[in-house]
Design a protein around this motif. Structure first.
Motif, PDB file in Angstrom:
ATOM      1  N   VAL A 284       4.949 -43.340 -41.209  1.00  0.00           N
ATOM      2  CA  VAL A 284       3.593 -42.456 -41.141  1.00  0.00           C
ATOM      3  C   VAL A 284       3.008 -43.365 -39.941  1.00  0.00           C
ATOM      4  N   ASP A 285       2.764 -44.624 -39.911  1.00  0.00           N
ATOM      5  CA  ASP A 285       2.491 -45.331 -38.443  1.00  0.00           C
ATOM      6  C   ASP A 285       3.052 -45.182 -37.499  1.00  0.00           C
ATOM      7  N   SER A 286       4.412 -44.986 -37.573  1.00  0.00           N
ATOM      8  CA  SER A 286       5.093 -44.467 -36.096  1.00  0.00           C
ATOM      9  C   SER A 286       4.797 -43.328 -35.607  1.00  0.00           C
ATOM     10  N   LEU A 287       4.681 -42.162 -36.738  1.00  0.00           N
ATOM     11  CA  LEU A 287       4.341 -40.928 -36.253  1.00  0.00           C
ATOM     12  C   LEU A 287       3.072 -40.596 -35.494  1.00  0.00           C
ATOM     13  N   ILE A 288       2.087 -41.868 -36.233  1.00  0.00           N
ATOM     14  CA  ILE A 288       0.744 -41.494 -35.591  1.00  0.00           C
ATOM     15  C   ILE A 288       0.693 -42.023 -34.283  1.00  0.00           C
TER      16      ILE A 288
END
Length: 227
Positions: free
Chosen positions: A24-28
């Motif tokens: 999730v953090d990477s996609l954000i």
């Protein structure tokens, strides 16, 4: 004697190191770098004042921000990977010349956006990009770059040099001779750097009609000249 089973084989440091990886953090971070990279793309296209617009360079700004963000996400949770990445990047040599200093500003801007987005400082990247973009648009719309022109005249004999110089000086705000060549057959070629008045280049017709002039060519000039 200890035995090794399949569970011991698949239980490695690789899985332990990737356990803290957050999709999730990477996609954000990647999505933020993409959106801001598109904003950089739009600002560069809107404020471009050079001679030839490079679409590929503008696209590379988007990819650079995302690639930098991807690198920062990867090395943020692994010290050994960060050291290896620094060593790998140290052998890379970029040989593409950057002629306009403002292009370096956009490159640096894209890299900074990627670093901040990958590190999780998305609000700072958005706020800083909005401020930088506003400054570039504000000054880009008010500062008009007056690009000079190159006038290349080929003529026979040197008797018309004074007449040619008179016509050029009368129809330009400023002019300088960049080069002069003497060729066989009493043929000459002279190159002027000219700043015309209000983009009026009609005087080139008068030059081409002068006795002894074989050709007269006007070229847009970005400040770089190779004799």
């Amino acid at each position: 004697m200890d035995t090794i089973n399949f569970q011991d084989i698949f239980k490695s440091k690789f899985l332990e190191q990737t356990s803290s990886f957050s999709i999730v953090d990477s996609l954000i971070g990647l999505f933020a770098s993409l959106v801001i990279g598109l904003f950089i793309y739009w600002v560069y296209k809107k404020t471009f004042t050079g001679v030839i617009y490079s679409h590929t360079f503008n696209i590379s700004l988007i990819v650079m921000s995302m690639a930098t963000s991807l690198v920062i996400i990867g090395i943020s949770s692994n010290v050994l990977l960060s050291l290896g990445m620094v060593g790998a990047l140290s052998i890379v040599r970029f040989r593409t010349p950057i002629k306009d200093p403002i292009d370096i500003v956009y490159l640096f801007w894209a890299i900074i956006v990627g670093i901040l987005s990958g590190a999780g400082f998305v609000p700072l990247a958005v706020l800083g990009s909005l401020l930088i973009g506003a400054i570039l648009i504000f000054f880009g719309n008010r500062i008009k770059v007056e690009n000079p022109y190159l006038l290349v005249v080929r003529y026979n004999g040197h008797s018309i040099e004074k007449s040619l110089e008179h016509v050029v000086s009368e129809n330009s705000k400023k002019h300088t001779i960049k080069s002069k060549s003497v060729m066989p057959g009493n043929e000459y070629e002279v190159t002027y750097e000219i700043r015309v008045r209000e983009n009026d280049m009609s005087f080139i017709n008068n030059i081409s009609e002068m006795d002894g002039v074989r050709s007269a060519i006007m070229l847009s000039y970005d400040g770089n000249f190779t004799a």
